[in-house]
Motif scaffolding. Structure first.
Motif, short mmCIF file in Angstrom:
data_model
loop_
_atom_site.label_atom_id
_atom_site.label_comp_id
_atom_site.label_asym_id
_atom_site.label_seq_id
_atom_site.Cartn_x
_atom_site.Cartn_y
_atom_site.Cartn_z
N THR A 41 0.85 -1.19 0.00
CA THR A 41 0.00 0.00 0.00
C THR A 41 0.88 1.23 0.00
OG1 THR A 41 -1.68 -1.19 1.26
CG2 THR A 41 -1.87 1.22 1.16
N SER A 42 0.61 2.19 -0.87
CA SER A 42 1.41 3.41 -0.93
C SER A 42 1.27 4.17 0.38
CB SER A 42 0.97 4.29 -2.10
OG SER A 42 -0.37 4.69 -1.96
N THR A 43 2.31 4.89 0.76
CA THR A 43 2.33 5.59 2.04
C THR A 43 1.25 6.65 2.13
OG1 THR A 43 4.05 7.05 1.15
CG2 THR A 43 4.77 5.17 2.50
N ASP A 44 0.75 7.14 0.97
CA ASP A 44 -0.34 8.11 1.02
C ASP A 44 -1.71 7.46 0.95
OD1 ASP A 44 -0.55 7.32 -1.61
OD2 ASP A 44 -0.09 9.28 -2.47
N GLY A 45 -1.74 6.12 0.90
CA GLY A 45 -2.99 5.39 0.93
C GLY A 45 -3.79 5.39 -0.35
N GLY A 105 2.17 9.53 8.83
CA GLY A 105 1.88 10.69 8.01
C GLY A 105 2.98 11.74 7.94
N MET A 106 3.76 11.88 9.00
CA MET A 106 4.72 12.96 9.07
C MET A 106 6.17 12.51 9.07
SD MET A 106 5.19 15.85 12.09
CE MET A 106 3.42 16.01 12.30
N MET A 107 6.48 11.43 9.77
CA MET A 107 7.87 11.08 10.05
C MET A 107 8.70 10.75 8.81
SD MET A 107 9.78 11.36 12.64
CE MET A 107 8.53 11.51 13.93
N PRO A 108 8.16 10.06 7.79
CA PRO A 108 9.02 9.79 6.63
C PRO A 108 9.58 11.06 5.99
CG PRO A 108 7.09 8.38 6.59
CD PRO A 108 6.87 9.36 7.70
N GLN A 283 -5.54 6.55 6.92
CA GLN A 283 -5.39 6.22 5.51
C GLN A 283 -6.58 5.42 5.01
OE1 GLN A 283 -1.61 4.25 5.18
NE2 GLN A 283 -0.47 6.15 4.99
N THR A 284 -6.99 4.44 5.81
CA THR A 284 -8.16 3.63 5.44
C THR A 284 -9.42 4.48 5.42
OG1 THR A 284 -7.12 1.72 6.51
CG2 THR A 284 -9.48 1.56 6.02
N MET A 285 -9.56 5.38 6.39
CA MET A 285 -10.72 6.25 6.45
C MET A 285 -10.80 7.10 5.18
SD MET A 285 -13.34 7.27 8.43
CE MET A 285 -12.93 7.01 10.18
N LEU A 299 -10.98 12.26 10.37
CA LEU A 299 -9.57 11.90 10.18
C LEU A 299 -8.69 13.13 10.38
CD1 LEU A 299 -9.54 13.29 7.23
CD2 LEU A 299 -9.87 11.01 6.35
N GLY A 300 -7.38 12.92 10.41
CA GLY A 300 -6.45 14.01 10.58
C GLY A 300 -6.39 14.89 9.35
#
Length: 537
Positions: A41-45, A105-108, A283-285, A299-300
Motif C-alpha cells: 500500500t502506498s504511504t499516502d494510501g 503521516g509525518m515522520m518519513p 489512511q483507510t478512512m 480523520l487528521g
C-alpha cells in the motif's frame, strides 16, 4: 558508525526470514521456495497492490501480479503479509515509537528533511505496517553511515510505555502526556517530561469531519453531528442533504482518534451505537470516503486527500472551518497538538540532533509538505472579506448605542488597518503564565519580526471569557496583552528595537469558542498579535 552501509548493517540486523534475507543481500530469493502473497500500500494510501513478493532488489519490492512483475520503491510502499521484511530485531541508533498519525503521516518526510539538513541521504525502507527504517548516509549518500532511526507507528499510549521501558529514545503522541504517565517516568529517573527539553510541540493537527466530495452538505451543527454518530440521525435528508442513508465510519475504540472525537461529542457519556464501518487508521478512512458517497467519518487534516471537509457549528452558533490558519491559532473546534517526548537520562547526540531539527523553522516546510499544519507564522487580512469582521459587523447592528457597541466599533476600525498573525498566546489554567505552546511561539515570533522592516507596528490584543463585568474584562484583557508584550521584549533584547509595539484589549468581544465550558473559556482567554498593513515612516 564507520563505513557501514545500509546493506551491510541490515545483514546483521534483519531477521533471517526469507524476505529479511532478500532485503539484506539485495538479491531476489528463489520463487518456488519463498514467494508468498503480500499487499503493498502506498504511504499516502492512494494505491494498493496484491501479489506474490518475489524479492527485494536495490531498494525495490518485486511483486508478481496479473499485470506481470512490478518493481516499486520500498520507501513509498508499506508491506503487509507474512513474507514482508520485519524489523523486530533491528537495534537502530534511535528508536521512535508512538502515534500512528505522526509515524505514518509525518515522520518519513521529516526524516528526509533531517537528512537534507545534514547534507546526507536518507535510505528509507517501509517493512511491516507501521515500521520504517531510515539510515542516514553522509556526503549526500556517498559517505559513511551517520545514523539509523527506526520509526514504529503504534499508538499514543505505546509512546509513553516504550519510554518507560527504555525501549524508545523518542515518543510520538497526538495528545499531551497525562499526569500519571509523567509521574511514572519521573519515578523511573526520566526527568520532568513537561520541561521544554523533554516536551516538544512540533505541529498542530485538525481532526476533520469528512464526507464524499459529491455530498452537497457543507456544514453540520455539533448537535447534528452527535445525532449522526449516536445513530439517531440516519439519513442525509435530515441534515439538508439527499435522501440517502448515512454510513457512519468510526475509528477503533482503543485508538486515540476515537477517544478524542467521542470525548468532544459526548464527554464520558458515550452512546451504545454500532457504526456501519470501522477504520483501522486515517489512511483507510480516507480511502472509504473516496469511494462511498454516503459515508461520513473523521480523520487528521493531513489525510483529507479527496474527501470533503465539513464546517462545524458549535452550540453558540460559531462556525469553525478546518483551514490551516484556524488550526495554527487553535480556534478550530477539533484541533490538537502533536508532540515529541524524550527521557532526560538517555539523551544521546543523534537523538538530540533530530529533536532540535523537529522544532526548527527548517522543519516547518517539511511538516507542511506532509499535510500537517506546521507552527510557522501565517498572516491573514482582517478587512471586510474576513469572516470575523462580518460577524462583528452583524453584532454591532444589534447595539444602537452603549459602551459594548463602542468597543465593537473600535475593534472593527483597528481590524481594517491591521492583519492578524497566527501567533496566539494562551495561559495555563488558573495562571497568568503562557502555556507550553506559547514558550515556543514567542521565540518564533521574535525571529519572524526580526526580519520585518524598521517601523513595523505590532499590537498585542487581549481577549477574555465572559465571566465578570464587561468593563472589568476589557481592562483585564489589556493587562494580559501588556504582560505578553513585556515578556517578549525581555526575551528579544535589542533584536526588535526597530519594531513599534503597543497593546489594546477588547475583553469578551469576538469569542472564538463557547463560554459554557472550561475548554471554551480557555480558548477565549488569549492574546492575539496584529501587524499594521503599512509601515510607519
Amino acid at each position: 558508525m564507520g563505513d557501514k552501509t545500509l546493506v551491510h548493517e541490515l545483514k546483521k540486523r534483519l531477521k533471517t526470514s526469507a524476505a529479511g534475507l532478500a532485503l539484506a543481500t539485495g538479491m531476489l530469493f528463489p520463487i518456488a521456495a519463498f514467494a508468498q502473497d503480500v499487499t503493498l500500500t502506498s504511504t499516502d494510501g492512494t494505491m494498493s497492490l496484491t501479489g506474490e513478493l518475489m524479492g527485494v532488489d536495490n531498494d525495490n519490492y518485486v511483486i508478481r501480479t496479473a499485470l506481470g512483475d512490478l518493481r516499486v520503491a520500498t520507501s513509498s510502499m508499506i508491506c503487509e503479509g507474512d513474507a514482508c521484511p520485519s524489523f523486530e530485531d533491528v537495534s537502530a541508533d534511535v528508536a521512535i515509537v508512538g502515534s500512528q498519525a505522526i509515524g505514518l503521516g509525518m515522520m518519513p518526510l521529516m526524516m528526509s528533511g533531517f537528512a537534507a539538513s545534514l547534507d546526507a541521504d536518507a535510505e528509507v525502507t517501509n517493512a511491516a505496517a507501521g515500521q520504517t527504517l531510515v539510515n542516514l548516509i553522509g556526503d549526500g549518500g556517498f559517505g559513511d553511515e551517520i545514523g539509523s532511526y527506526l520509526v514504529s507507528a503504534t499508538g499514543d499510549d505505546e509512546a509513553f510505555q516504550a519510554l518507560l521501558d527504555g525501549e524508545a529514545n523518542i515518543g510520538m503522541s497526538s495528545r499531551r502526556i497525562t499526569q500519571d504517565e509523567a509521574r511514572a517516568l519521573r519515578a523511573a529517573g526520566a526527568g520532568s517530561m513537561v520541561s521544554p527539553n523533554q516536551e516538544r510541540i512540533i505541529a498542530v493537527d485538525s481532526m476533520v469531519v469528512v464526507t464524499h466530495e459529491s455530498n452537497p452538505v457543507t456544514q453540520l451543527t455539533q448537535e447534528q453531528l452527535a445525532g449522526i454518530f449516536s445513530g439517531q440521525i440516519t439519513r442525509w435528508s435530515e441534515v439538508g442533504g439527499p435522501d440517502r442513508p448515512i454510513n457512519v465510519i468510526a475509528h477503533e475504540e482503543d485508538s486515540a482518534s476515537y477517544d478524542y472525537f467521542m470525548s468532544f461529542l459526548y464527554g464520558e457519556d458515550r452512546p451504545d451505537f454500532r457504526p456501519q464501518g470501522i477504520s483501522e487508521d486515517d489512511q483507510t478512512m480516507s480511502t472509504v470516503m473516496f469511494h462511498d458517497r454516503n459515508a461520513i467519518g473523521y480523520l487528521g487534516y493531513a489525510f483529507q486527500r479527496g474527501a470533503k471537509p465539513l464546517t462545524l457549528v458549535n452550540e453558540c452558533g460559531i462556525a469553525a472551518t478546518p483551514d490551516a490558519f484556524s488550526a495554527k491559532t487553535e480556534e478550530y473546534t477539533l484541533s490538537r497538538r502533536m508532540y515529541l517526548y524524550n527521557r532526560a537520562d538517555n539523551l544521546d547526540e543523534q537523538t538530540q540532533a533530530f529533536l532540535d531539527f523537529s522544532i526548527s523553522q527548517t522543519a516547518d516546510s517539511v511538516i507542511g509538505k506532509s499535510g500537517f499544519i506546521d507552527l510557522g507564522i501565517a498572516r491573514r487580512s482582517q478587512d471586510t472579506t474576513d469572516a470575523r469582521h462580518a460577524a462583528l459587523s452583524a453584532e454591532l447592528a444589534r447595539y444602537d448605542v452603549g459602551f459594548e457597541g463602542e468597543v465593537i466599533g473600535d475593534m472593527l476600525a483597528e481590524m481594517e488597518t491591521h492583519d492578524r498573525l497566527s501567533t496566539t498566546f494562551r495561559f495555563r489554567t488558573g495562571s497568568s503564565r503562557i502555556d507550553e505552546r506559547g514558550r515556543l511561539d514567542m521565540q518564533r515570533l521574535i525571529a519572524h519580526l526580526e526580519d520585518a522592516p524598521a517601523g513595523t507596528a505590532v499590537t498585542f490584543v487581549g481577549f477574555t471569557d465572559d465571566v465578570g463585568a464587561f468593563e472589568g474584562n476589557r481592562v483585564l484583557a489589556v493587562e494580559r496583552a501588556n504582560a505578553v508584550m513585556e515578556e517578549l521584549r525581555e526575551a528579544a533584547g535589542d533584536r526588535l528595537a526597530n519594531i513599534n509595539m503597543t497593546t489594546s484589549g477588547y475583553g469578551e468581544v469576538a469569542p472564538s469558542a463557547c463560554n459554557v465550558s472550561d475548554r471554551g473559556r480557555g480558548i477565549n482567554r488569549r492574546v492575539e498579535v496584529w501587524i499594521a498593513n503599512t509601515v510607519e515612516g
